[in-house]
Design a protein around this motif. Structure first.
Motif, PDB file in Angstrom:
ATOM      1  N   ASN A 245       7.163   4.051  -3.463  1.00 44.55           N
ATOM      2  CA  ASN A 245       5.816   4.519  -3.813  1.00 44.55           C
ATOM      3  C   ASN A 245       5.015   4.929  -2.589  1.00 44.55           C
ATOM      4  O   ASN A 245       3.783   5.061  -2.668  1.00 44.55           O
ATOM      5  N   GLU A 246       5.686   5.150  -1.473  1.00 47.54           N
ATOM      6  CA  GLU A 246       4.980   5.506  -0.242  1.00 47.54           C
ATOM      7  C   GLU A 246       4.364   6.900  -0.318  1.00 47.54           C
ATOM      8  O   GLU A 246       4.901   7.812  -0.970  1.00 47.54           O
ATOM      9  N   GLN A 247       3.255   7.031   0.375  1.00 47.60           N
ATOM     10  CA  GLN A 247       2.657   8.326   0.632  1.00 47.60           C
ATOM     11  C   GLN A 247       2.923   8.771   2.065  1.00 47.60           C
ATOM     12  O   GLN A 247       2.903   9.963   2.356  1.00 47.60           O
ATOM     13  N   ARG A 248       3.181   7.797   2.939  1.00 51.54           N
ATOM     14  CA  ARG A 248       3.484   8.097   4.334  1.00 51.54           C
ATOM     15  C   ARG A 248       4.583   7.160   4.827  1.00 51.54           C
ATOM     16  O   ARG A 248       4.620   5.986   4.451  1.00 51.54           O
ATOM     17  N   VAL A 249       5.458   7.680   5.665  1.00 49.90           N
ATOM     18  CA  VAL A 249       6.517   6.889   6.301  1.00 49.90           C
ATOM     19  C   VAL A 249       6.407   7.077   7.801  1.00 49.90           C
ATOM     20  O   VAL A 249       6.441   8.203   8.298  1.00 49.90           O
ATOM     21  N   TYR A 250       6.254   5.952   8.519  1.00 49.99           N
ATOM     22  CA  TYR A 250       6.127   5.985   9.978  1.00 49.99           C
ATOM     23  C   TYR A 250       7.414   5.433  10.603  1.00 49.99           C
ATOM     24  O   TYR A 250       8.049   4.531  10.063  1.00 49.99           O
TER      25      TYR A 250
ATOM     26  N   ILE B  19      -0.533   3.230  14.497  1.00 50.83           N
ATOM     27  CA  ILE B  19      -0.191   2.541  13.255  1.00 50.83           C
ATOM     28  C   ILE B  19       1.224   1.974  13.334  1.00 50.83           C
ATOM     29  O   ILE B  19       1.475   0.841  12.932  1.00 50.83           O
ATOM     30  N   ARG B  20       2.139   2.750  13.887  1.00 51.51           N
ATOM     31  CA  ARG B  20       3.542   2.337  13.947  1.00 51.51           C
ATOM     32  C   ARG B  20       3.728   1.049  14.748  1.00 51.51           C
ATOM     33  O   ARG B  20       4.655   0.271  14.500  1.00 51.51           O
ATOM     34  N   ALA B  21       2.837   0.787  15.698  1.00 51.42           N
ATOM     35  CA  ALA B  21       2.974  -0.395  16.557  1.00 51.42           C
ATOM     36  C   ALA B  21       2.879  -1.701  15.777  1.00 51.42           C
ATOM     37  O   ALA B  21       3.292  -2.756  16.278  1.00 51.42           O
ATOM     38  N   ARG B  22       2.356  -1.661  14.542  1.00 52.99           N
ATOM     39  CA  ARG B  22       2.228  -2.899  13.772  1.00 52.99           C
ATOM     40  C   ARG B  22       3.578  -3.517  13.446  1.00 52.99           C
ATOM     41  O   ARG B  22       3.665  -4.733  13.224  1.00 52.99           O
ATOM     42  N   VAL B  23       4.622  -2.712  13.430  1.00 54.49           N
ATOM     43  CA  VAL B  23       5.947  -3.266  13.158  1.00 54.49           C
ATOM     44  C   VAL B  23       6.381  -4.196  14.281  1.00 54.49           C
ATOM     45  O   VAL B  23       7.160  -5.135  14.061  1.00 54.49           O
ATOM     46  N   GLU B  24       5.872  -3.961  15.494  1.00 56.22           N
ATOM     47  CA  GLU B  24       6.258  -4.798  16.620  1.00 56.22           C
ATOM     48  C   GLU B  24       5.696  -6.210  16.501  1.00 56.22           C
ATOM     49  O   GLU B  24       6.229  -7.135  17.111  1.00 56.22           O
ATOM     50  N   HIS B  25       4.623  -6.389  15.730  1.00 55.79           N
ATOM     51  CA  HIS B  25       4.082  -7.724  15.534  1.00 55.79           C
ATOM     52  C   HIS B  25       5.092  -8.615  14.818  1.00 55.79           C
ATOM     53  O   HIS B  25       5.226  -9.804  15.124  1.00 55.79           O
ATOM     54  N   VAL B  26       5.801  -8.047  13.847  1.00 53.97           N
ATOM     55  CA  VAL B  26       6.817  -8.815  13.119  1.00 53.97           C
ATOM     56  C   VAL B  26       7.955  -9.190  14.053  1.00 53.97           C
ATOM     57  O   VAL B  26       8.402 -10.346  14.091  1.00 53.97           O
ATOM     58  N   PHE B  27       8.440  -8.214  14.825  1.00 50.70           N
ATOM     59  CA  PHE B  27       9.522  -8.497  15.767  1.00 50.70           C
ATOM     60  C   PHE B  27       9.079  -9.516  16.826  1.00 50.70           C
ATOM     61  O   PHE B  27       9.889 -10.336  17.278  1.00 50.70           O
ATOM     62  N   ASN B  28       7.817  -9.458  17.216  1.00 50.67           N
ATOM     63  CA  ASN B  28       7.313 -10.412  18.209  1.00 50.67           C
ATOM     64  C   ASN B  28       7.390 -11.837  17.679  1.00 50.67           C
ATOM     65  O   ASN B  28       7.777 -12.761  18.402  1.00 50.67           O
ATOM     66  N   VAL B  29       7.028 -12.028  16.425  1.00 53.03           N
ATOM     67  CA  VAL B  29       7.085 -13.367  15.836  1.00 53.03           C
ATOM     68  C   VAL B  29       8.531 -13.829  15.709  1.00 53.03           C
ATOM     69  O   VAL B  29       8.886 -14.943  16.099  1.00 53.03           O
TER      70      VAL B  29
ATOM     71  N   VAL C 119       7.917  -2.283   6.983  1.00 53.66           N
ATOM     72  CA  VAL C 119       6.668  -3.050   7.078  1.00 53.66           C
ATOM     73  C   VAL C 119       5.543  -2.257   6.442  1.00 53.66           C
ATOM     74  O   VAL C 119       5.435  -1.032   6.651  1.00 53.66           O
ATOM     75  N   ASP C 120       4.718  -2.927   5.677  1.00 44.54           N
ATOM     76  CA  ASP C 120       3.553  -2.274   5.083  1.00 44.54           C
ATOM     77  C   ASP C 120       2.587  -1.846   6.183  1.00 44.54           C
ATOM     78  O   ASP C 120       2.254  -2.631   7.077  1.00 44.54           O
ATOM     79  N   SER C 121       2.140  -0.590   6.122  1.00 44.05           N
ATOM     80  CA  SER C 121       1.355  -0.031   7.226  1.00 44.05           C
ATOM     81  C   SER C 121      -0.047  -0.621   7.327  1.00 44.05           C
ATOM     82  O   SER C 121      -0.688  -0.489   8.369  1.00 44.05           O
ATOM     83  N   GLN C 122      -0.547  -1.271   6.277  1.00 43.83           N
ATOM     84  CA  GLN C 122      -1.891  -1.842   6.327  1.00 43.83           C
ATOM     85  C   GLN C 122      -1.876  -3.344   6.584  1.00 43.83           C
ATOM     86  O   GLN C 122      -2.566  -3.835   7.470  1.00 43.83           O
ATOM     87  N   SER C 123      -1.073  -4.081   5.826  1.00 42.21           N
ATOM     88  CA  SER C 123      -1.041  -5.539   6.017  1.00 42.21           C
ATOM     89  C   SER C 123      -0.193  -5.950   7.203  1.00 42.21           C
ATOM     90  O   SER C 123      -0.389  -7.022   7.777  1.00 42.21           O
ATOM     91  N   GLY C 124       0.785  -5.113   7.591  1.00 42.73           N
ATOM     92  CA  GLY C 124       1.680  -5.459   8.689  1.00 42.73           C
ATOM     93  C   GLY C 124       2.744  -6.466   8.322  1.00 42.73           C
ATOM     94  O   GLY C 124       3.395  -7.028   9.208  1.00 42.73           O
TER      95      GLY C 124
ATOM     96  N   LYS D 106       0.834  -1.189   0.000  1.00 38.85           N
ATOM     97  CA  LYS D 106       0.000   0.000   0.000  1.00 38.85           C
ATOM     98  C   LYS D 106       0.879   1.253   0.000  1.00 38.85           C
ATOM     99  O   LYS D 106       2.041   1.210  -0.401  1.00 38.85           O
ATOM    100  N   THR D 107       0.334   2.323   0.476  1.00 36.19           N
ATOM    101  CA  THR D 107       1.022   3.610   0.345  1.00 36.19           C
ATOM    102  C   THR D 107       1.736   4.038   1.615  1.00 36.19           C
ATOM    103  O   THR D 107       2.181   5.182   1.702  1.00 36.19           O
ATOM    104  N   GLY D 108       1.864   3.153   2.583  1.00 31.13           N
ATOM    105  CA  GLY D 108       2.552   3.513   3.814  1.00 31.13           C
ATOM    106  C   GLY D 108       3.563   2.458   4.219  1.00 31.13           C
ATOM    107  O   GLY D 108       3.334   1.263   4.022  1.00 31.13           O
ATOM    108  N   THR D 109       4.688   2.899   4.777  1.00 28.47           N
ATOM    109  CA  THR D 109       5.711   1.987   5.276  1.00 28.47           C
ATOM    110  C   THR D 109       6.102   2.391   6.689  1.00 28.47           C
ATOM    111  O   THR D 109       6.290   3.574   6.974  1.00 28.47           O
TER     112      THR D 109
END
Length: 325
Positions: free
Chosen positions: A218-223, A271-281, A188-193, A142-145
Motif C-alpha cells: 500500500n506504499e505511495q513512496r519507496v525509499y 527520510i531514508r536515514a531512519r532505517v539506520e536507527h533500527v540497525f543501530n539498535v 521500515v515505515d517512513s514515518q514511525s521508523g 503509513k504510505t512510505g517504506t
C-alpha cells in the motif's frame, strides 16, 4: 501473603541503601518490563511449549522468555547469561528468581528453549505479533517504506572440526572491503521508523532481490539507497501505486558528478536515514554484529526476535505513556 526468603530480602535491600540510585540497567529493565506485551508473546509460544506431562514440570514460559530477551539485550551466550543471573540482583528481579527458593535455570535449559524457537520458526511469529500489538497501540503503517540491508559477519576461519566455513554463509564485496556472513534486509515505515518486514539471506545476495518481500503493498513512496536504483518494475509489481524515491547514482561512466541528482539524493536521505536507527539498535545496542550460530535458520530466529525487541524499544515513548496511570 507470600513469605519472603532471606535471599529475596537481600536482593530488595536497595531501599535501605542511603546513597544508591537506579542504574541505566535498572531503568531499562523497568521500562521493558512495563511495555513488552508478555501475555501476547507467550500465546505465540504456548502451543509448542512442553506441558510437563509425565515428567518434571517445566519452568514457567514467561520466565524463560524474559531470560531469552535478556540474552538479546545484553548479547549473552547461555553460560554467560546463567552467570549474569547469579551475579546481578537487577536481572533476577526482572526474571522473578528468588535464590532462596530455586536456582537459576542452567545453560542447557536456555539452549533447549532457543531450539524450540528455531524448530517452529517462532522468531518470525514473535516479530509479527509485536507488529500487531504496536498497530493496536496506535502505530499504523503509513504510505512510505524505507528498504535497506546490512551485513552480519560470520567467522571466516576454517580452524574447526569440518575444516570449512559455514556453507550457508557467503562473502560479498562492499567498496574495497570483502565481508563474509549473511544479510539482514528490512522494510521500515517512513514515518514511525519501525520495521514491518525482514528477510535473511547469504551476504552475496544483491539487495534488490528481496525487495518485493519488504513492501506491504500500500506504499505511495519507496525509499532506498543507490543499490535499489532502477528497480521500478520490482516496486510496481508489489506496490503498484508507489513512486520510486530510491537514490540515483550521481556519477556517469566518465566519472562526472550530476549535482542535481546529488541534491535530490540528499533530500531523500533525510527520510531514508531512519532505517539506520533500527540497525543501530540491533547491531550496536543489542550487539548483533556477528552471528553466533551456524546456518541461516538459527541466526534468522535471532534476527527476527532482535527486530521485534528493537521495535518495542524505538516505540517506548508512546507505549510508556499508555501504561502509566
Amino acid at each position: 501473603m507470600k513469605q519472603q526468603t532471606l535471599a529475596a530480602a537481600a536482593d530488595q535491600s536497595a531501599g535501605f541503601e542511603r546513597y544508591r540510585k537506579p542504574t541505566r540497567r535498572d531503568e531499562f529493565l523497568a521500562t521493558m518490563n512495563a511495555i513488552v506485551p508478555w501475555p501476547a508473546l507467550c500465546e505465540v509460544i504456548q502451543p509448542h511449549y512442553p506441558k510437563g506431562v509425565g515428567g518434571r514440570p517445566p519452568i514457567g514460559l514467561e520466565r524463560m522468555l524474559r531470560i531469552h530477551f535478556i540474552q538479546h539485550w545484553f548479547n549473552l551466550a547461555d553460560e554467560a547469561c546463567e552467570e549474569a543471573l547469579y551475579d546481578s540482583a537487577a536481572l533476577r528481579r526482572f526474571v522473578g528468581i528468588d535464590l532462596g527458593r530455586e536456582p537459576v535455570p542452567d545453560a542447557t535449559t536456555m539452549l533447549k528453549f532457543r531450539r524450540l524457537l528455531n524448530e517452529h520458526k517462532l522468531g518470525e511469529q514473535l516479530f509479527a505479533k509485536v507488529g500487531e500489538v504496536l498497530q493496536q497501540s496506535g502505530f499504523k503503517l503509513k504510505t512510505g517504506t524505507i528498504v535497506d540491508a546490512t551485513i552480519i559477519g560470520a567467522p571466516s576461519s576454517t580452524k574447526n572440526a569440518d575444516n570449512a566455513r559455514d556453507p550457508e554463509m557467503h562473502q560479498a564485496r562492499k567498496g574495497q572491503q570483502w565481508y563474509f556472513g549473511m544479510k539482514l534486509h528490512i522494510g521500515v515505515d517512513s514515518q514511525s521508523g519501525l520495521a514491518h518486514s525482514a528477510v535473511v539471506t547469504p551476504a552475496n545476495v544483491h539487495d534488490k532481490h528481496p525487495l518485493p518481500d519488504l513492501l506491504h503493498g500500500n506504499e505511495q513512496r519507496v525509499y532506498g539507497d543507490s543499490a535499489y536504483a532502477s528497480q521500478k518494475d520490482l516496486i510496481a509489481g508489489r506496490a503498484p501505486h508507489a513512486k520510486d524515491f530510491t537514490n540515483e547514482r550521481v556519477r556517469n561512466r566518465q566519472g562526472e558528478v550530476d549535482e542535481a541528482a546529488r541534491t535530490k539524493n540528499r533530500n531523500k536521505s533525510r527520510i531514508r536515514a531512519r532505517v539506520e536507527h533500527v540497525f543501530n539498535v540491533v547491531k550496536r545496542l543489542w550487539g548483533f554484529t556477528k552471528v553466533r550460530y551456524r546456518g541461516l535458520a538459527k541466526n534468522a530466529t535471532r534476527a527476527f526476535t532482535a527486530l521485534a525487541l528493537a521495535n518495542i524499544y524505538l516505540g517506548r515513548g508512546p507505549l510508556l505513556a499508555q501504561v502509566r496511570p
